[in-house]
Design an enzyme around this catalytic site. Sequence first.
Site, PDB file in Angstrom:
ATOM      1  N   THR A  51     -20.364 -20.496 -39.282  1.00 47.49           N
ATOM      2  CA  THR A  51     -21.380 -20.163 -38.275  1.00 47.49           C
ATOM      3  C   THR A  51     -20.907 -19.050 -37.340  1.00 47.49           C
ATOM      4  OG1 THR A  51     -22.220 -22.416 -38.368  1.00 47.49           O
ATOM      5  CG2 THR A  51     -22.761 -21.155 -36.401  1.00 47.49           C
ATOM      6  N   ILE A  58     -24.198 -13.235 -28.131  1.00 47.78           N
ATOM      7  CA  ILE A  58     -24.398 -13.078 -26.682  1.00 47.78           C
ATOM      8  C   ILE A  58     -23.376 -13.921 -25.939  1.00 47.78           C
ATOM      9  CG2 ILE A  58     -26.018 -13.489 -24.779  1.00 47.78           C
ATOM     10  CD1 ILE A  58     -28.224 -12.700 -26.717  1.00 47.78           C
ATOM     11  N   HIS A  60     -22.980 -15.810 -23.045  1.00 49.06           N
ATOM     12  CA  HIS A  60     -23.957 -16.409 -22.128  1.00 49.06           C
ATOM     13  C   HIS A  60     -23.321 -16.756 -20.781  1.00 49.06           C
ATOM     14  CE1 HIS A  60     -27.014 -16.934 -25.191  1.00 49.06           C
ATOM     15  NE2 HIS A  60     -26.202 -17.634 -25.960  1.00 49.06           N
ATOM     16  N   CYS A 411     -16.192   4.955 -44.650  1.00 53.40           N
ATOM     17  CA  CYS A 411     -17.571   4.469 -44.512  1.00 53.40           C
ATOM     18  C   CYS A 411     -18.273   5.390 -43.517  1.00 53.40           C
ATOM     19  CB  CYS A 411     -17.561   3.025 -44.004  1.00 53.40           C
ATOM     20  SG  CYS A 411     -19.149   2.464 -43.401  1.00 53.40           S
TER      21      CYS A 411
HETATM   22  C1  LIG Z   1     -28.461 -17.994 -35.298  1.00 53.08           C
HETATM   23  C2  LIG Z   1     -27.381 -18.365 -34.304  1.00 53.08           C
HETATM   24  C3  LIG Z   1     -27.298 -17.710 -33.087  1.00 53.08           C
HETATM   25  C4  LIG Z   1     -26.300 -18.047 -32.177  1.00 53.08           C
HETATM   26  N1  LIG Z   1     -26.144 -17.284 -31.051  1.00 53.08           N
HETATM   27  C5  LIG Z   1     -25.119 -17.536 -30.205  1.00 53.08           C
HETATM   28  C6  LIG Z   1     -24.896 -16.705 -29.079  1.00 53.08           C
HETATM   29  O1  LIG Z   1     -25.597 -15.700 -28.886  1.00 53.08           O
HETATM   30  N2  LIG Z   1     -23.888 -17.024 -28.221  1.00 53.08           N
HETATM   31  C7  LIG Z   1     -23.091 -18.102 -28.415  1.00 53.08           C
HETATM   32  O2  LIG Z   1     -22.230 -18.379 -27.584  1.00 53.08           O
HETATM   33  N3  LIG Z   1     -23.245 -18.896 -29.504  1.00 53.08           N
HETATM   34  C8  LIG Z   1     -24.225 -18.621 -30.402  1.00 53.08           C
HETATM   35  N4  LIG Z   1     -24.403 -19.388 -31.519  1.00 53.08           N
HETATM   36  C9  LIG Z   1     -23.544 -20.550 -31.695  1.00 53.08           C
HETATM   37  C10 LIG Z   1     -22.172 -20.213 -32.207  1.00 53.08           C
HETATM   38  O3  LIG Z   1     -22.229 -19.252 -33.258  1.00 53.08           O
HETATM   39  C11 LIG Z   1     -21.543 -21.518 -32.706  1.00 53.08           C
HETATM   40  O4  LIG Z   1     -21.632 -22.496 -31.690  1.00 53.08           O
HETATM   41  C12 LIG Z   1     -20.076 -21.329 -33.047  1.00 53.08           C
HETATM   42  O5  LIG Z   1     -19.912 -20.254 -33.958  1.00 53.08           O
HETATM   43  C13 LIG Z   1     -19.545 -22.615 -33.631  1.00 53.08           C
HETATM   44  O6  LIG Z   1     -18.194 -22.401 -33.989  1.00 53.08           O
HETATM   45  P1  LIG Z   1     -17.423 -23.522 -34.771  1.00 53.08           P
HETATM   46  O7  LIG Z   1     -16.012 -23.096 -34.829  1.00 53.08           O
HETATM   47  O8  LIG Z   1     -17.752 -24.845 -34.180  1.00 53.08           O
HETATM   48  O9  LIG Z   1     -18.121 -23.538 -36.213  1.00 53.08           O
HETATM   49  P2  LIG Z   1     -17.843 -22.641 -37.499  1.00 53.08           P
HETATM   50  O10 LIG Z   1     -17.730 -21.218 -37.171  1.00 53.08           O
HETATM   51  O11 LIG Z   1     -18.862 -23.023 -38.516  1.00 53.08           O
HETATM   52  O12 LIG Z   1     -16.413 -23.145 -37.972  1.00 53.08           O
HETATM   53  C14 LIG Z   1     -16.214 -24.384 -38.596  1.00 53.08           C
HETATM   54  C15 LIG Z   1     -15.257 -24.141 -39.740  1.00 53.08           C
HETATM   55  O13 LIG Z   1     -14.890 -25.391 -40.302  1.00 53.08           O
HETATM   56  C16 LIG Z   1     -14.695 -25.189 -41.679  1.00 53.08           C
HETATM   57  N5  LIG Z   1     -14.785 -26.492 -42.341  1.00 53.08           N
HETATM   58  C17 LIG Z   1     -15.881 -27.275 -42.493  1.00 53.08           C
HETATM   59  N6  LIG Z   1     -15.560 -28.385 -43.179  1.00 53.08           N
HETATM   60  C18 LIG Z   1     -14.236 -28.313 -43.448  1.00 53.08           C
HETATM   61  C19 LIG Z   1     -13.322 -29.152 -44.139  1.00 53.08           C
HETATM   62  N7  LIG Z   1     -13.721 -30.304 -44.692  1.00 53.08           N
HETATM   63  N8  LIG Z   1     -12.033 -28.773 -44.253  1.00 53.08           N
HETATM   64  C20 LIG Z   1     -11.608 -27.591 -43.694  1.00 53.08           C
HETATM   65  N9  LIG Z   1     -12.436 -26.760 -43.041  1.00 53.08           N
HETATM   66  C21 LIG Z   1     -13.733 -27.109 -42.917  1.00 53.08           C
HETATM   67  C22 LIG Z   1     -15.799 -24.228 -42.070  1.00 53.08           C
HETATM   68  O14 LIG Z   1     -15.496 -23.543 -43.271  1.00 53.08           O
HETATM   69  C23 LIG Z   1     -15.887 -23.320 -40.868  1.00 53.08           C
HETATM   70  O15 LIG Z   1     -15.160 -22.125 -41.027  1.00 53.08           O
HETATM   71  C24 LIG Z   1     -25.394 -19.092 -32.456  1.00 53.08           C
HETATM   72  C25 LIG Z   1     -25.491 -19.756 -33.685  1.00 53.08           C
HETATM   73  C26 LIG Z   1     -26.440 -19.383 -34.618  1.00 53.08           C
HETATM   74  C27 LIG Z   1     -26.480 -20.032 -35.960  1.00 53.08           C
END
Ligand SMILES: Cc1cc2nc3c(=O)[nH]c(=O)nc-3n(C[C@H](O)[C@H](O)[C@H](O)COP(=O)(O)OP(=O)(O)OC[C@H]3O[C@@H](n4cnc5c(N)ncnc54)[C@H](O)[C@@H]3O)c2cc1C
Length: 477
Positions: A51, A58, A60, A411
Amino acid sequence: MTPTPHRPHPEIFDIAVIGGGIVGSAIARELSGHDVSVALLEARDDVGDGTSKANTAILHTGFDAKPGTLESRLVARGYHLLSDYAKATGIPVEHTGAVLVAWNQEELDALPALKEKAEANGYEHCRIVDADEVYRVLPDLGEGVLGGLAVPDESIICTWTTNLALATDAKQRGTTLLLEHAVTGIDVGDDATTLYTARGDVRARWVVNAAGLGADMIDQLFGHDRFTVTPRRGELFVFDKLARPKVGKIVLPVPSSRGKGVLISPTIYGNVMLGPTAEDLTDRTNTATSEDGYDFLLSKGARLMPSLLSEEVTASYAGLRAAIDRDDYLIEATPEQRYLLVGGIRSTGLTAGIAIAEHVTGLLAETGLGLRSRSDLPAPPRMPNIGEATTRPYQDTDLIAEDTAYGTIVCFCERVTEGEIRDACHAPVPARSLEGLRRRTRAMNGRCQGFFCGAAVAALRTQHQTDDGCCSQHKDK
Ligand SMILES: Cc1cc2nc3c(=O)[nH]c(=O)nc-3n(C[C@H](O)[C@H](O)[C@H](O)COP(=O)(O)OP(=O)(O)OC[C@H]3O[C@@H](n4cnc5c(N)ncnc54)[C@H](O)[C@@H]3O)c2cc1C
């Protein structure tokens, strides 16, 4: 050098963090600032490939969060922590500001309450403005604006560089980065927990679950049944750089119960973005864009800024928010299992990541885990600049005089040089694929989407491919 599955890592780590997105990388970085050994396990072949690579980028202020929630507190704190960290590491940020635009009487009437909400969240700089002022700063908006709420500190940031900086920093502080380590089974022992992966078992005293879309599955492997992740797809259009002068600020909608709604935003790479949609799916891997999403965005764009739709679309993409059935982050420690869950980091995790890491470290310390701060920390990494607001390598005559590879553009759409591609292949967390190179350099990200430069970029990657050791812990010597 053949991989030997199921061979345990010889060391028992103090803490294993599952998930190399922004949240897991921030947690690994924060924890390795203390006197503990840390492993960061990521299922994919790169950090920041979930994700965290596909959001609206942004930074925020948290003005519109629900007051009193953990999310509200951590987003507000994360804004300041990430702003400072971006300065220290060179993560591209532009403090453009935002205007929340009211298009009907109901939305106009909602603005005072939104301002009060911002103040309840500790953000005092919102200002209600009339339609004339909205059109003064955003003259290309469609007809019918009634007023707006100015949010001067909302900013745009590079989500790719943020994730990479945090993971690089964690690695340089001593975190063992284990890529291609998808955790498929868990055994909680008396002294250590074993995490089963196809690349070998990893043992740790404590486990932090920051697996994003997979966090509920890991939670179930620990024997819990407390939440379900629903992948909420957000689709976006990226418009060509020629559209950028139209959008000097982030254009926000008045939020609804479904989320923040569709916005128009400048990007740190000089483009303009329209989106995201919000659609609940069942498939956690479905990041395809759809015809319905396309139609929906066109109809929204036609209202918000009709002239934008006559600009070229460079790309479209989709990301999946890890939505859960509660209105806040779910961060809980289970000391008897030496386990901590970080769940439901839905739409604000880019901003809040470093504050979440700080919060997690506090919770672990409360459980009695000895966490002494280290005094011998390396300086944070200085990240390559891929943003448009400051000098890029191809513009830097001193740099080119020192090393002509920075004067050789590969690029042309995004003006990425051979020197940058070479550096990305040899970085502490190197690019291991063309997608990885794209996120590190912007190569193949422009109008041609790699049609003209793809072969040259691939050749450079092959030439500079390195064994980074991120998966080698379980290989025979
Ligand atoms: C459309 C959209 C717009 C957004 N806009 C914003 C914004 O403008 N500003 C903002 O602050 N936030 C925004 N967000 C939210 C933000 O992108 C997420 O909250 C954040 O990226 C979450 O990070 P994470 O590390 O929790 O998840 P992820 O980036 O998904 O990381 C989790 C990781 O865990 C790994 N994983 C999963 N299962 C396993 C396993 N069993 N074993 C080992 N590894 C595993 C995955 O491969 C992944 O790499 C947005 C999200 C979306 C979808």
